[in-house]
Design a protein around this motif. Structure first.
Motif, PDB file in Angstrom:
ATOM      1  N   GLN A   1       0.874  -1.374  -0.060  1.00 27.86           N
ATOM      2  CA  GLN A   1      -0.119  -0.100  -0.031  1.00 27.86           C
ATOM      3  C   GLN A   1       0.829   1.277   0.088  1.00 27.86           C
ATOM      4  O   GLN A   1       0.368   2.298  -0.132  1.00 27.86           O
ATOM      5  CB  GLN A   1      -0.849   0.058   1.035  1.00 27.86           C
ATOM      6  CG  GLN A   1      -2.021  -0.957   1.242  1.00 27.86           C
ATOM      7  CD  GLN A   1      -2.788  -1.386   2.434  1.00 27.86           C
ATOM      8  OE1 GLN A   1      -2.527  -0.522   3.612  1.00 27.86           O
ATOM      9  NE2 GLN A   1      -3.658  -2.195   2.653  1.00 27.86           N
ATOM     10  N   ASN A   2       2.260   1.154   0.282  1.00 32.33           N
ATOM     11  CA  ASN A   2       3.086   2.256   0.398  1.00 32.33           C
ATOM     12  C   ASN A   2       3.899   2.215  -0.910  1.00 32.33           C
ATOM     13  O   ASN A   2       5.083   2.870  -0.744  1.00 32.33           O
ATOM     14  CB  ASN A   2       3.657   2.323   1.568  1.00 32.33           C
ATOM     15  CG  ASN A   2       3.138   2.969   2.647  1.00 32.33           C
ATOM     16  OD1 ASN A   2       2.925   4.042   2.910  1.00 32.33           O
ATOM     17  ND2 ASN A   2       2.139   1.943   3.535  1.00 32.33           N
ATOM     18  N   GLY A   3       3.473   1.572  -1.933  1.00 32.11           N
ATOM     19  CA  GLY A   3       4.414   1.796  -3.248  1.00 32.11           C
ATOM     20  C   GLY A   3       5.155   0.487  -3.652  1.00 32.11           C
ATOM     21  O   GLY A   3       5.782   0.661  -4.577  1.00 32.11           O
ATOM     22  N   ILE A   4       5.582  -0.494  -2.635  1.00 33.29           N
ATOM     23  CA  ILE A   4       6.093  -1.603  -3.116  1.00 33.29           C
ATOM     24  C   ILE A   4       5.351  -2.706  -3.697  1.00 33.29           C
ATOM     25  O   ILE A   4       4.374  -2.990  -3.073  1.00 33.29           O
ATOM     26  CB  ILE A   4       6.976  -2.128  -1.783  1.00 33.29           C
ATOM     27  CG1 ILE A   4       7.955  -1.070  -1.111  1.00 33.29           C
ATOM     28  CG2 ILE A   4       7.742  -3.344  -2.153  1.00 33.29           C
ATOM     29  CD1 ILE A   4       8.618  -1.399   0.343  1.00 33.29           C
ATOM     30  N   PRO A   5       5.973  -3.009  -4.638  1.00 31.39           N
ATOM     31  CA  PRO A   5       5.193  -4.157  -5.492  1.00 31.39           C
ATOM     32  C   PRO A   5       4.938  -5.076  -4.567  1.00 31.39           C
ATOM     33  O   PRO A   5       5.803  -5.753  -3.722  1.00 31.39           O
ATOM     34  CB  PRO A   5       6.035  -4.630  -6.643  1.00 31.39           C
ATOM     35  CG  PRO A   5       6.722  -3.446  -6.789  1.00 31.39           C
ATOM     36  CD  PRO A   5       7.093  -2.769  -5.590  1.00 31.39           C
TER      37      PRO A   5
ATOM     38  N   VAL B   1       7.558   3.390   5.283  1.00 30.42           N
ATOM     39  CA  VAL B   1       6.827   2.937   6.234  1.00 30.42           C
ATOM     40  C   VAL B   1       7.362   3.242   7.560  1.00 30.42           C
ATOM     41  O   VAL B   1       8.326   2.908   7.910  1.00 30.42           O
ATOM     42  CB  VAL B   1       6.639   1.406   6.002  1.00 30.42           C
ATOM     43  CG1 VAL B   1       5.694   0.793   7.131  1.00 30.42           C
ATOM     44  CG2 VAL B   1       6.149   1.018   4.815  1.00 30.42           C
ATOM     45  N   GLU B   2       6.601   3.859   8.191  1.00 24.90           N
ATOM     46  CA  GLU B   2       7.073   4.174   9.746  1.00 24.90           C
ATOM     47  C   GLU B   2       6.791   3.204  10.754  1.00 24.90           C
ATOM     48  O   GLU B   2       6.259   2.167  10.340  1.00 24.90           O
ATOM     49  CB  GLU B   2       6.196   5.360  10.016  1.00 24.90           C
ATOM     50  CG  GLU B   2       6.371   6.618   9.541  1.00 24.90           C
ATOM     51  CD  GLU B   2       5.752   7.727  10.028  1.00 24.90           C
ATOM     52  OE1 GLU B   2       4.783   7.550  10.894  1.00 24.90           O
ATOM     53  OE2 GLU B   2       5.829   8.813   9.250  1.00 24.90           O
ATOM     54  N   ILE B   3       7.781   2.988  11.697  1.00 22.07           N
ATOM     55  CA  ILE B   3       7.778   1.918  12.554  1.00 22.07           C
ATOM     56  C   ILE B   3       6.417   1.763  13.330  1.00 22.07           C
ATOM     57  O   ILE B   3       6.080   0.719  13.462  1.00 22.07           O
ATOM     58  CB  ILE B   3       8.908   2.102  13.748  1.00 22.07           C
ATOM     59  CG1 ILE B   3      10.258   2.050  13.189  1.00 22.07           C
ATOM     60  CG2 ILE B   3       8.638   1.278  14.998  1.00 22.07           C
ATOM     61  CD1 ILE B   3      10.626   0.817  12.784  1.00 22.07           C
ATOM     62  N   GLN B   4       5.768   2.792  13.585  1.00 21.37           N
ATOM     63  CA  GLN B   4       4.274   3.054  14.149  1.00 21.37           C
ATOM     64  C   GLN B   4       3.418   2.206  13.257  1.00 21.37           C
ATOM     65  O   GLN B   4       2.503   1.393  13.664  1.00 21.37           O
ATOM     66  CB  GLN B   4       4.007   4.245  14.653  1.00 21.37           C
ATOM     67  CG  GLN B   4       4.664   5.043  15.893  1.00 21.37           C
ATOM     68  CD  GLN B   4       4.612   3.882  16.948  1.00 21.37           C
ATOM     69  OE1 GLN B   4       3.506   3.490  17.112  1.00 21.37           O
ATOM     70  NE2 GLN B   4       5.856   3.836  17.620  1.00 21.37           N
ATOM     71  N   GLN B   5       3.663   2.271  11.882  1.00 23.51           N
ATOM     72  CA  GLN B   5       2.814   1.663  11.236  1.00 23.51           C
ATOM     73  C   GLN B   5       3.018   0.102  11.070  1.00 23.51           C
ATOM     74  O   GLN B   5       2.055  -0.752  11.085  1.00 23.51           O
ATOM     75  CB  GLN B   5       2.887   2.240   9.737  1.00 23.51           C
ATOM     76  CG  GLN B   5       2.246   3.528   9.439  1.00 23.51           C
ATOM     77  CD  GLN B   5       2.759   3.951   7.770  1.00 23.51           C
ATOM     78  OE1 GLN B   5       3.900   4.319   7.609  1.00 23.51           O
ATOM     79  NE2 GLN B   5       1.612   4.177   7.010  1.00 23.51           N
TER      80      GLN B   5
END
Length: 496
Positions: free
Chosen positions: A379-383, A427-431
């Motif tokens: 969802q953050n752009g990585i295939p 991607v942030e650690i909290q995510q």
């Protein structure tokens, strides 16, 4: 003339001697009288409808019809256990009528054969049994939906290949089986409608010379229609195959519920009520899920019935063959075993206690939230396929991790080592922490049919609506049968 050396001519109804076939060592082997107890009341009903039709068609004198119908009432009251000896229940009832009325009682068999008579009795009784199974099914579905609504947020581990896969909820698990039972309901309702057709009046297999009204007997017995072709009507047992197949599928559903319940009991996720468990004869600490184990066995029994039935029917020539006498018992055994399995499964689930703390603790075992992490990366752009490989690379050391933070660190390290900064920059650690939490992981899967509480609540509401529709369908069929039974009783009263 004694009952041992008499029989009734299929066409004329006259009682004649037939000593050649009245005795011998094979008589007991040929007889189905004991097994026919199941269709005793069905035969009485079929006899009544046939006699009334014969009187209405002026084939049988009204006074004779009244005497026969009165005799049938006496025989029904006396019960199957008081029937005279006979090759089957149909012959025994006819003999009992003749014993009460005299030779004229044999006229009840005019314009029919035992072939169409037994085919009608089987359908009449099978119809009753399928309605009972359907009632149990609907009650079981209500139990599952009620329990599911109570546990829409109760987190539990989900498995594939018996390995931790993804966290779900108890409500989601319960609702999944209600869905399966709903399809079982559809199959049995469909089978019922094909069972609910009358073969009566087809005679041996080629019809009759008498001016009978097959539609009238179908109406009096509550059948929805008539099987037109006489050869097909007297011969076919495909309704048995379809019915046994539908209850066998139901048995498989119950067996799967039982297997899960046994595994959950082993893990301490669920405790069965004492009414649905037993203890060891030597080990006092044991609490065994015996009823669920027997539900598993019942599925095997029903499958065996299907195999026996299909093997018996395979390759039979048209039209009637005596093999069919043995085919019917598979049906009775199958519906009994299936209904018992449904009732016990529903009872075990409705009275069980879920260990929510153990379920919660086990929900994240085996890095079961990994798919949620992969989805987050995608969802953050990585295939997704790359995200899948990143998480898979990290999964092995993560399986040994005890703390969520450790799992996040390992994912972070794996991402940097394998794909540079692709992960940490996006991607942030909290995510990641949120994706790794089983409760949040479940809540995120809110697509149609998913386990997220809000979506599951919607699905349960829809399932309850479908259940109401099926209850109406069952009630309509029950009402039709009851209406016909009252009509038949009223018609008998006009003659007796």
């Amino acid at each position: 003339m004694t009952e041992e050396d008499s029989f009734t001519n299929d066409e004329t109804g006259d009682v004649v001697r037939r000593e050649r076939f009245s005795s011998g060592p094979a008589r007991e082997f040929l007889s189905s009288l004991d097994a026919d107890e199941r269709i005793f009341t069905a035969d009485i009903a079929v006899d009544r409808a046939h006699v009334i039709m014969l009187a209405e068609q002026e084939i049988l004198e009204v006074d004779t019809a009244g005497e026969i119908l009165s005799a049938l009432t006496d025989i029904e009251t006396a019960g199957h256990q008081n029937l005279p000896a006979g090759e089957d229940v149909h012959a025994a009832i006819e003999t009992a009528v003749i014993n009460r009325v005299g030779d004229e009682g044999g006229r009840m068999h005019t314009a029919r054969s035992r072939n169409d008579e037994v085919a009608t009795c089987i359908r009449y009784r099978l119809r009753e049994d399928l309605l009972a199974v359907l009632q149990s099914l609907l009650d079981a579905r209500e139990v599952l939906l009620s329990e599911a609504a109570e546990h829409v947020e109760t987190i539990m581990p989900g498995y594939t290949h018996l390995q931790p896969a993804q966290p779900v909820t108890v409500g989601f698990w319960l609702a999944s089986y209600e869905n399966a039972l709903a399809r079982d309901t559809e199959r049995i309702l469909d089978a019922y409608d094909r069972v609910n057709q009358s073969p009566l009046g087809a005679a041996a297999f080629a019809g009759t010379t008498f001016d009978i009204d097959r539609g009238r007997t179908a109406e009096l017995l509550g059948f929805e229609g008539v099987i037109e072709n006489a050869m097909d009507a007297s011969t076919t047992r495909d309704m048995l195959v379809e019915s046994v197949n539908s209850v066998a599928t139901l048995g498989l559903t119950c067996s799967s519920v039982a297997e899960d319940g046994i595994i959950f009991s082993n893990r301490g996720f669920i405790e069965l009520n004492d009414d649905y468990a037993s203890t060891s004869s030597i080990m006092p600490q044991k609490k065994n899920p015996d009823t669920l184990e027997l539900v598993r066995a019942a599925a095997g029994e029903v499958i065996g019935c299907y195999t026996g039935l299909a093997t018996t029917l395979k390759g039979l020539p048209r039209a009637y063959n005596r093999d069919l006498q043995r085919a019917t018992t598979y049906m009775w055994d199958a519906v009994d075993a299936a209904q018992d399995a449904v009732d016990v499964t529903a009872g075990a689930i409705s009275t069980a206690t879920w260990n929510t703390s153990k379920l919660q603790s086990a929900a994240g075992e085996g890095f079961s939230t990994a798919t949620g992490v992969a989805d987050l990366l995608a969802q953050n752009g990585i295939p997704f396929r790359i995200a899948h490989e990143i998480v898979a690379t990290a999964a092995e050391p993560v399986e040994e991790a005890d703390e969520t933070e450790t799992a996040v660190e390992l994912l972070d390290e794996a991402g940097e080592e394998v794909f540079g900064e692709a992960v940490t920059n996006r991607v942030e650690i909290q995510q990641l922490l949120k994706a790794l939490d089983p409760t949040a992981n479940v809540a995120a899967r809110d697509s149609r049919g998913g386990p997220a509480p809000e979506e599951l609540t919607r699905a349960i509401a829809d399932a309850k609506n479908r259940l109401d529709e099926d209850r109406n369908a069952l009630d309509n069929r029950k009402t039709a049968v009851k209406k016909a039974s009252k009509q038949l009783t009223a018609e008998v009263d006009n003659y007796v």
